[in-house]
Design a protein around this motif. Structure first.
Motif, mmCIF file in Angstrom:
data_model
loop_
_atom_site.group_PDB
_atom_site.id
_atom_site.type_symbol
_atom_site.label_atom_id
_atom_site.label_comp_id
_atom_site.label_asym_id
_atom_site.label_seq_id
_atom_site.Cartn_x
_atom_site.Cartn_y
_atom_site.Cartn_z
ATOM 1 N N GLU A 3 10.048 1.184 -3.554
ATOM 2 C CA GLU A 3 10.044 0.771 -4.953
ATOM 3 C C GLU A 3 9.488 -0.641 -5.056
ATOM 4 N N GLU A 4 8.518 -0.823 -5.874
ATOM 5 C CA GLU A 4 7.871 -2.121 -6.009
ATOM 6 C C GLU A 4 7.368 -2.275 -7.432
ATOM 7 N N GLU A 5 7.632 -3.423 -8.000
ATOM 8 C CA GLU A 5 7.168 -3.679 -9.353
ATOM 9 C C GLU A 5 5.654 -3.856 -9.341
ATOM 10 N N PRO A 6 4.948 -3.261 -10.296
ATOM 11 C CA PRO A 6 3.495 -3.478 -10.366
ATOM 12 C C PRO A 6 3.185 -4.923 -10.710
ATOM 13 N N VAL A 7 2.051 -5.382 -10.231
ATOM 14 C CA VAL A 7 1.662 -6.754 -10.506
ATOM 15 C C VAL A 7 1.314 -6.900 -11.982
ATOM 16 N N SER A 8 1.528 -8.079 -12.505
ATOM 17 C CA SER A 8 1.046 -8.388 -13.848
ATOM 18 C C SER A 8 -0.433 -8.703 -13.733
ATOM 19 N N LEU A 9 -1.268 -7.886 -14.356
ATOM 20 C CA LEU A 9 -2.704 -8.037 -14.170
ATOM 21 C C LEU A 9 -3.219 -9.355 -14.745
ATOM 22 N N GLN A 10 -2.464 -9.940 -15.657
ATOM 23 C CA GLN A 10 -2.897 -11.217 -16.226
ATOM 24 C C GLN A 10 -2.612 -12.377 -15.278
ATOM 25 N N ASP A 11 -1.531 -12.255 -14.503
ATOM 26 C CA ASP A 11 -1.097 -13.369 -13.672
ATOM 27 C C ASP A 11 -1.439 -13.202 -12.197
ATOM 28 N N ALA A 12 -1.813 -12.002 -11.787
ATOM 29 C CA ALA A 12 -2.005 -11.734 -10.365
ATOM 30 C C ALA A 12 -3.241 -12.451 -9.824
ATOM 31 N N PRO A 13 -3.171 -12.933 -8.578
ATOM 32 C CA PRO A 13 -4.381 -13.464 -7.943
ATOM 33 C C PRO A 13 -5.391 -12.344 -7.759
ATOM 34 N N THR A 14 -6.660 -12.667 -7.781
ATOM 35 C CA THR A 14 -7.708 -11.657 -7.676
ATOM 36 C C THR A 14 -8.650 -11.968 -6.520
ATOM 37 N N ARG A 15 -9.384 -10.936 -6.110
ATOM 38 C CA ARG A 15 -10.459 -11.087 -5.126
ATOM 39 C C ARG A 15 -11.725 -10.470 -5.681
ATOM 40 N N GLN A 16 -12.864 -11.060 -5.360
ATOM 41 C CA GLN A 16 -14.152 -10.495 -5.750
ATOM 42 C C GLN A 16 -14.562 -9.512 -4.659
ATOM 43 N N ILE A 17 -14.445 -8.214 -4.950
ATOM 44 C CA ILE A 17 -14.737 -7.192 -3.955
ATOM 45 C C ILE A 17 -15.565 -6.082 -4.586
#
Length: 350
Positions: A3-17
């Motif tokens: 069980e894991e909470e989904p990341v907040s897409l507004q606050d999550a760190p991102t990678r250019q992939i």
């Protein structure tokens, strides 16, 4: 499953992939979260897949969870159906969508009907991944777009991402879904920026399907389209590679069109489509597959049925041709700036 909470897409760190990396990331995350997720297919193990989508996963999770199969698509899909009925969540890879036909009977007669035939006692939570479409000069046996075949089958879901962000989120949602999903990956935009010829080979253009992808777990609901950009001149419906082609053409022509990325063909977000067409009064459908009985025909029929009194012109379609896939004439086969531009001009005149 962990069980894991989904990341907040507004606050999550991102990678250019790119899309390949996003797919690999989704598989990695789901294998870590759920021990029932297994990967099988030709060369998916040690080799990491023909396009390297499964690279490193066998080394990380072992040969009992990421394993190579014989060159036998019927066997790959059949084994996956059995695994799914047993309680696993298999993710079989078919190297190219052109090779999927030997497994059609297993998908149509077994996977798609599992829930209904067993009165809900069994489900078939499998996700069949496969690169599809042209863009690599693969000719007739490595370039087909057979998505319409699967949208016709009750019980199957059909998903086609157009960006790395969507590829990751949609693949996670597909693996978590309790019904069989066909997950087609447009190989022309696998590796990020691509060079593509216009209908005039002396002219080239570049686009950048690579993008920022949130780290960690997140999912994108199946059956929800994405409004790529808002506009009023017309509605353009597309998916996969054609989203980027349409964006480039409309930007060059300076047309204020609303572009909708369907993302999932089944289930289809017809509400978003209807809302857009009712606003713009005009509709253009673009896909790479052949025209006759292509998914664009279904879209045209739905738009006519639901939006008839709002339409100011007939629905236009720009598609591949009703011919065997041409090797040497691949870039002429694709819907490109000339044919898309002509359709846009016809709609603007009406």
């Amino acid at each position: 499953m962990i069980e894991e909470e989904p990341v907040s897409l507004q606050d999550a760190p991102t990678r250019q992939i790119n899309m390949i990396e996003a797919i690999n990331d989704a598989l990695d995350i789901m294998m870590a979260r759920d021990p029932d997720v297994v990967i099988l297919g030709e060369d998916v193990g040690y080799f990491g897949g023909v396009f390297r989508a499964t690279a490193g996963l066998q080394n990380k999770y072992g040969k009992h969870r990421v394993f190579d199969s014989p060159i036998n698509e019927c066997g790959i899909v059949g084994a996956a159906v059995g695994m799914a009925a047993y309680g696993l969540r298999p993710v079989p890879e078919i190297q190219f969508a052109d090779y999927i036909y030997p497994g059609l009977d297993q998908l149509i007669s077994e996977a798609a009907r599992m829930r209904y035939r067993s009165a809900g006692e069994f489900t078939s939570p499998l996700t069949v991944r496969s690169p599809f479409g042209g863009g690599i000069f693969g000719g007739q046996t490595h370039s087909q777009s057979p998505e319409a075949l699967f949208t016709h089958v009750a019980g199957l879901k059909t998903v086609i991402p157009s960006t790395p962000h969507d590829a990751k989120g949609l693949l996670i949602a597909a693996i978590e879904d309790n019904d069989p999903v066909i997950f087609f990956e447009p190989k022309r935009i696998y590796n990020g920026p691509f060079d593509g010829y216009y209908d005039n080979p002396s002219k080239t253009w570049k686009n950048h399907p690579g993008g920022k992808v949130p780290e960690g777990y997140y999912s994108i609901p199946l059956g929800k389209a994405r409004v790529v950009r808002e506009g009023t001149a017309m509605t353009v419906l597309a998916y996969g590679t054609m989203i980027h082609v349409v964006e480039a053409v409309l930007a060059e022509k300076g047309v204020d069109a609303e572009i909708i990325d369907l993302r999932t063909l089944v289930p289809l977000d017809i509400e978003t489509v209807q809302k857009s067409v009712e606003k713009t009064g005009k509709c253009l459908v673009v896909h790479e597959a052949t025209r006759t009985s292509g998914f664009g025909a279904e879209l045209s029929a739905l738009v006519q049925e639901r939006c008839f009194y709002h339409l100011e012109a007939p629905v236009e379609r720009v598609t591949g041709f009703d011919t065997p896939y041409p090797h040497s004439l691949e870039w002429a086969y694709f819907p490109g700036p000339v044919r898309i531009g002509e359709a846009v001009d016809r709609l603007l005149k009406d």
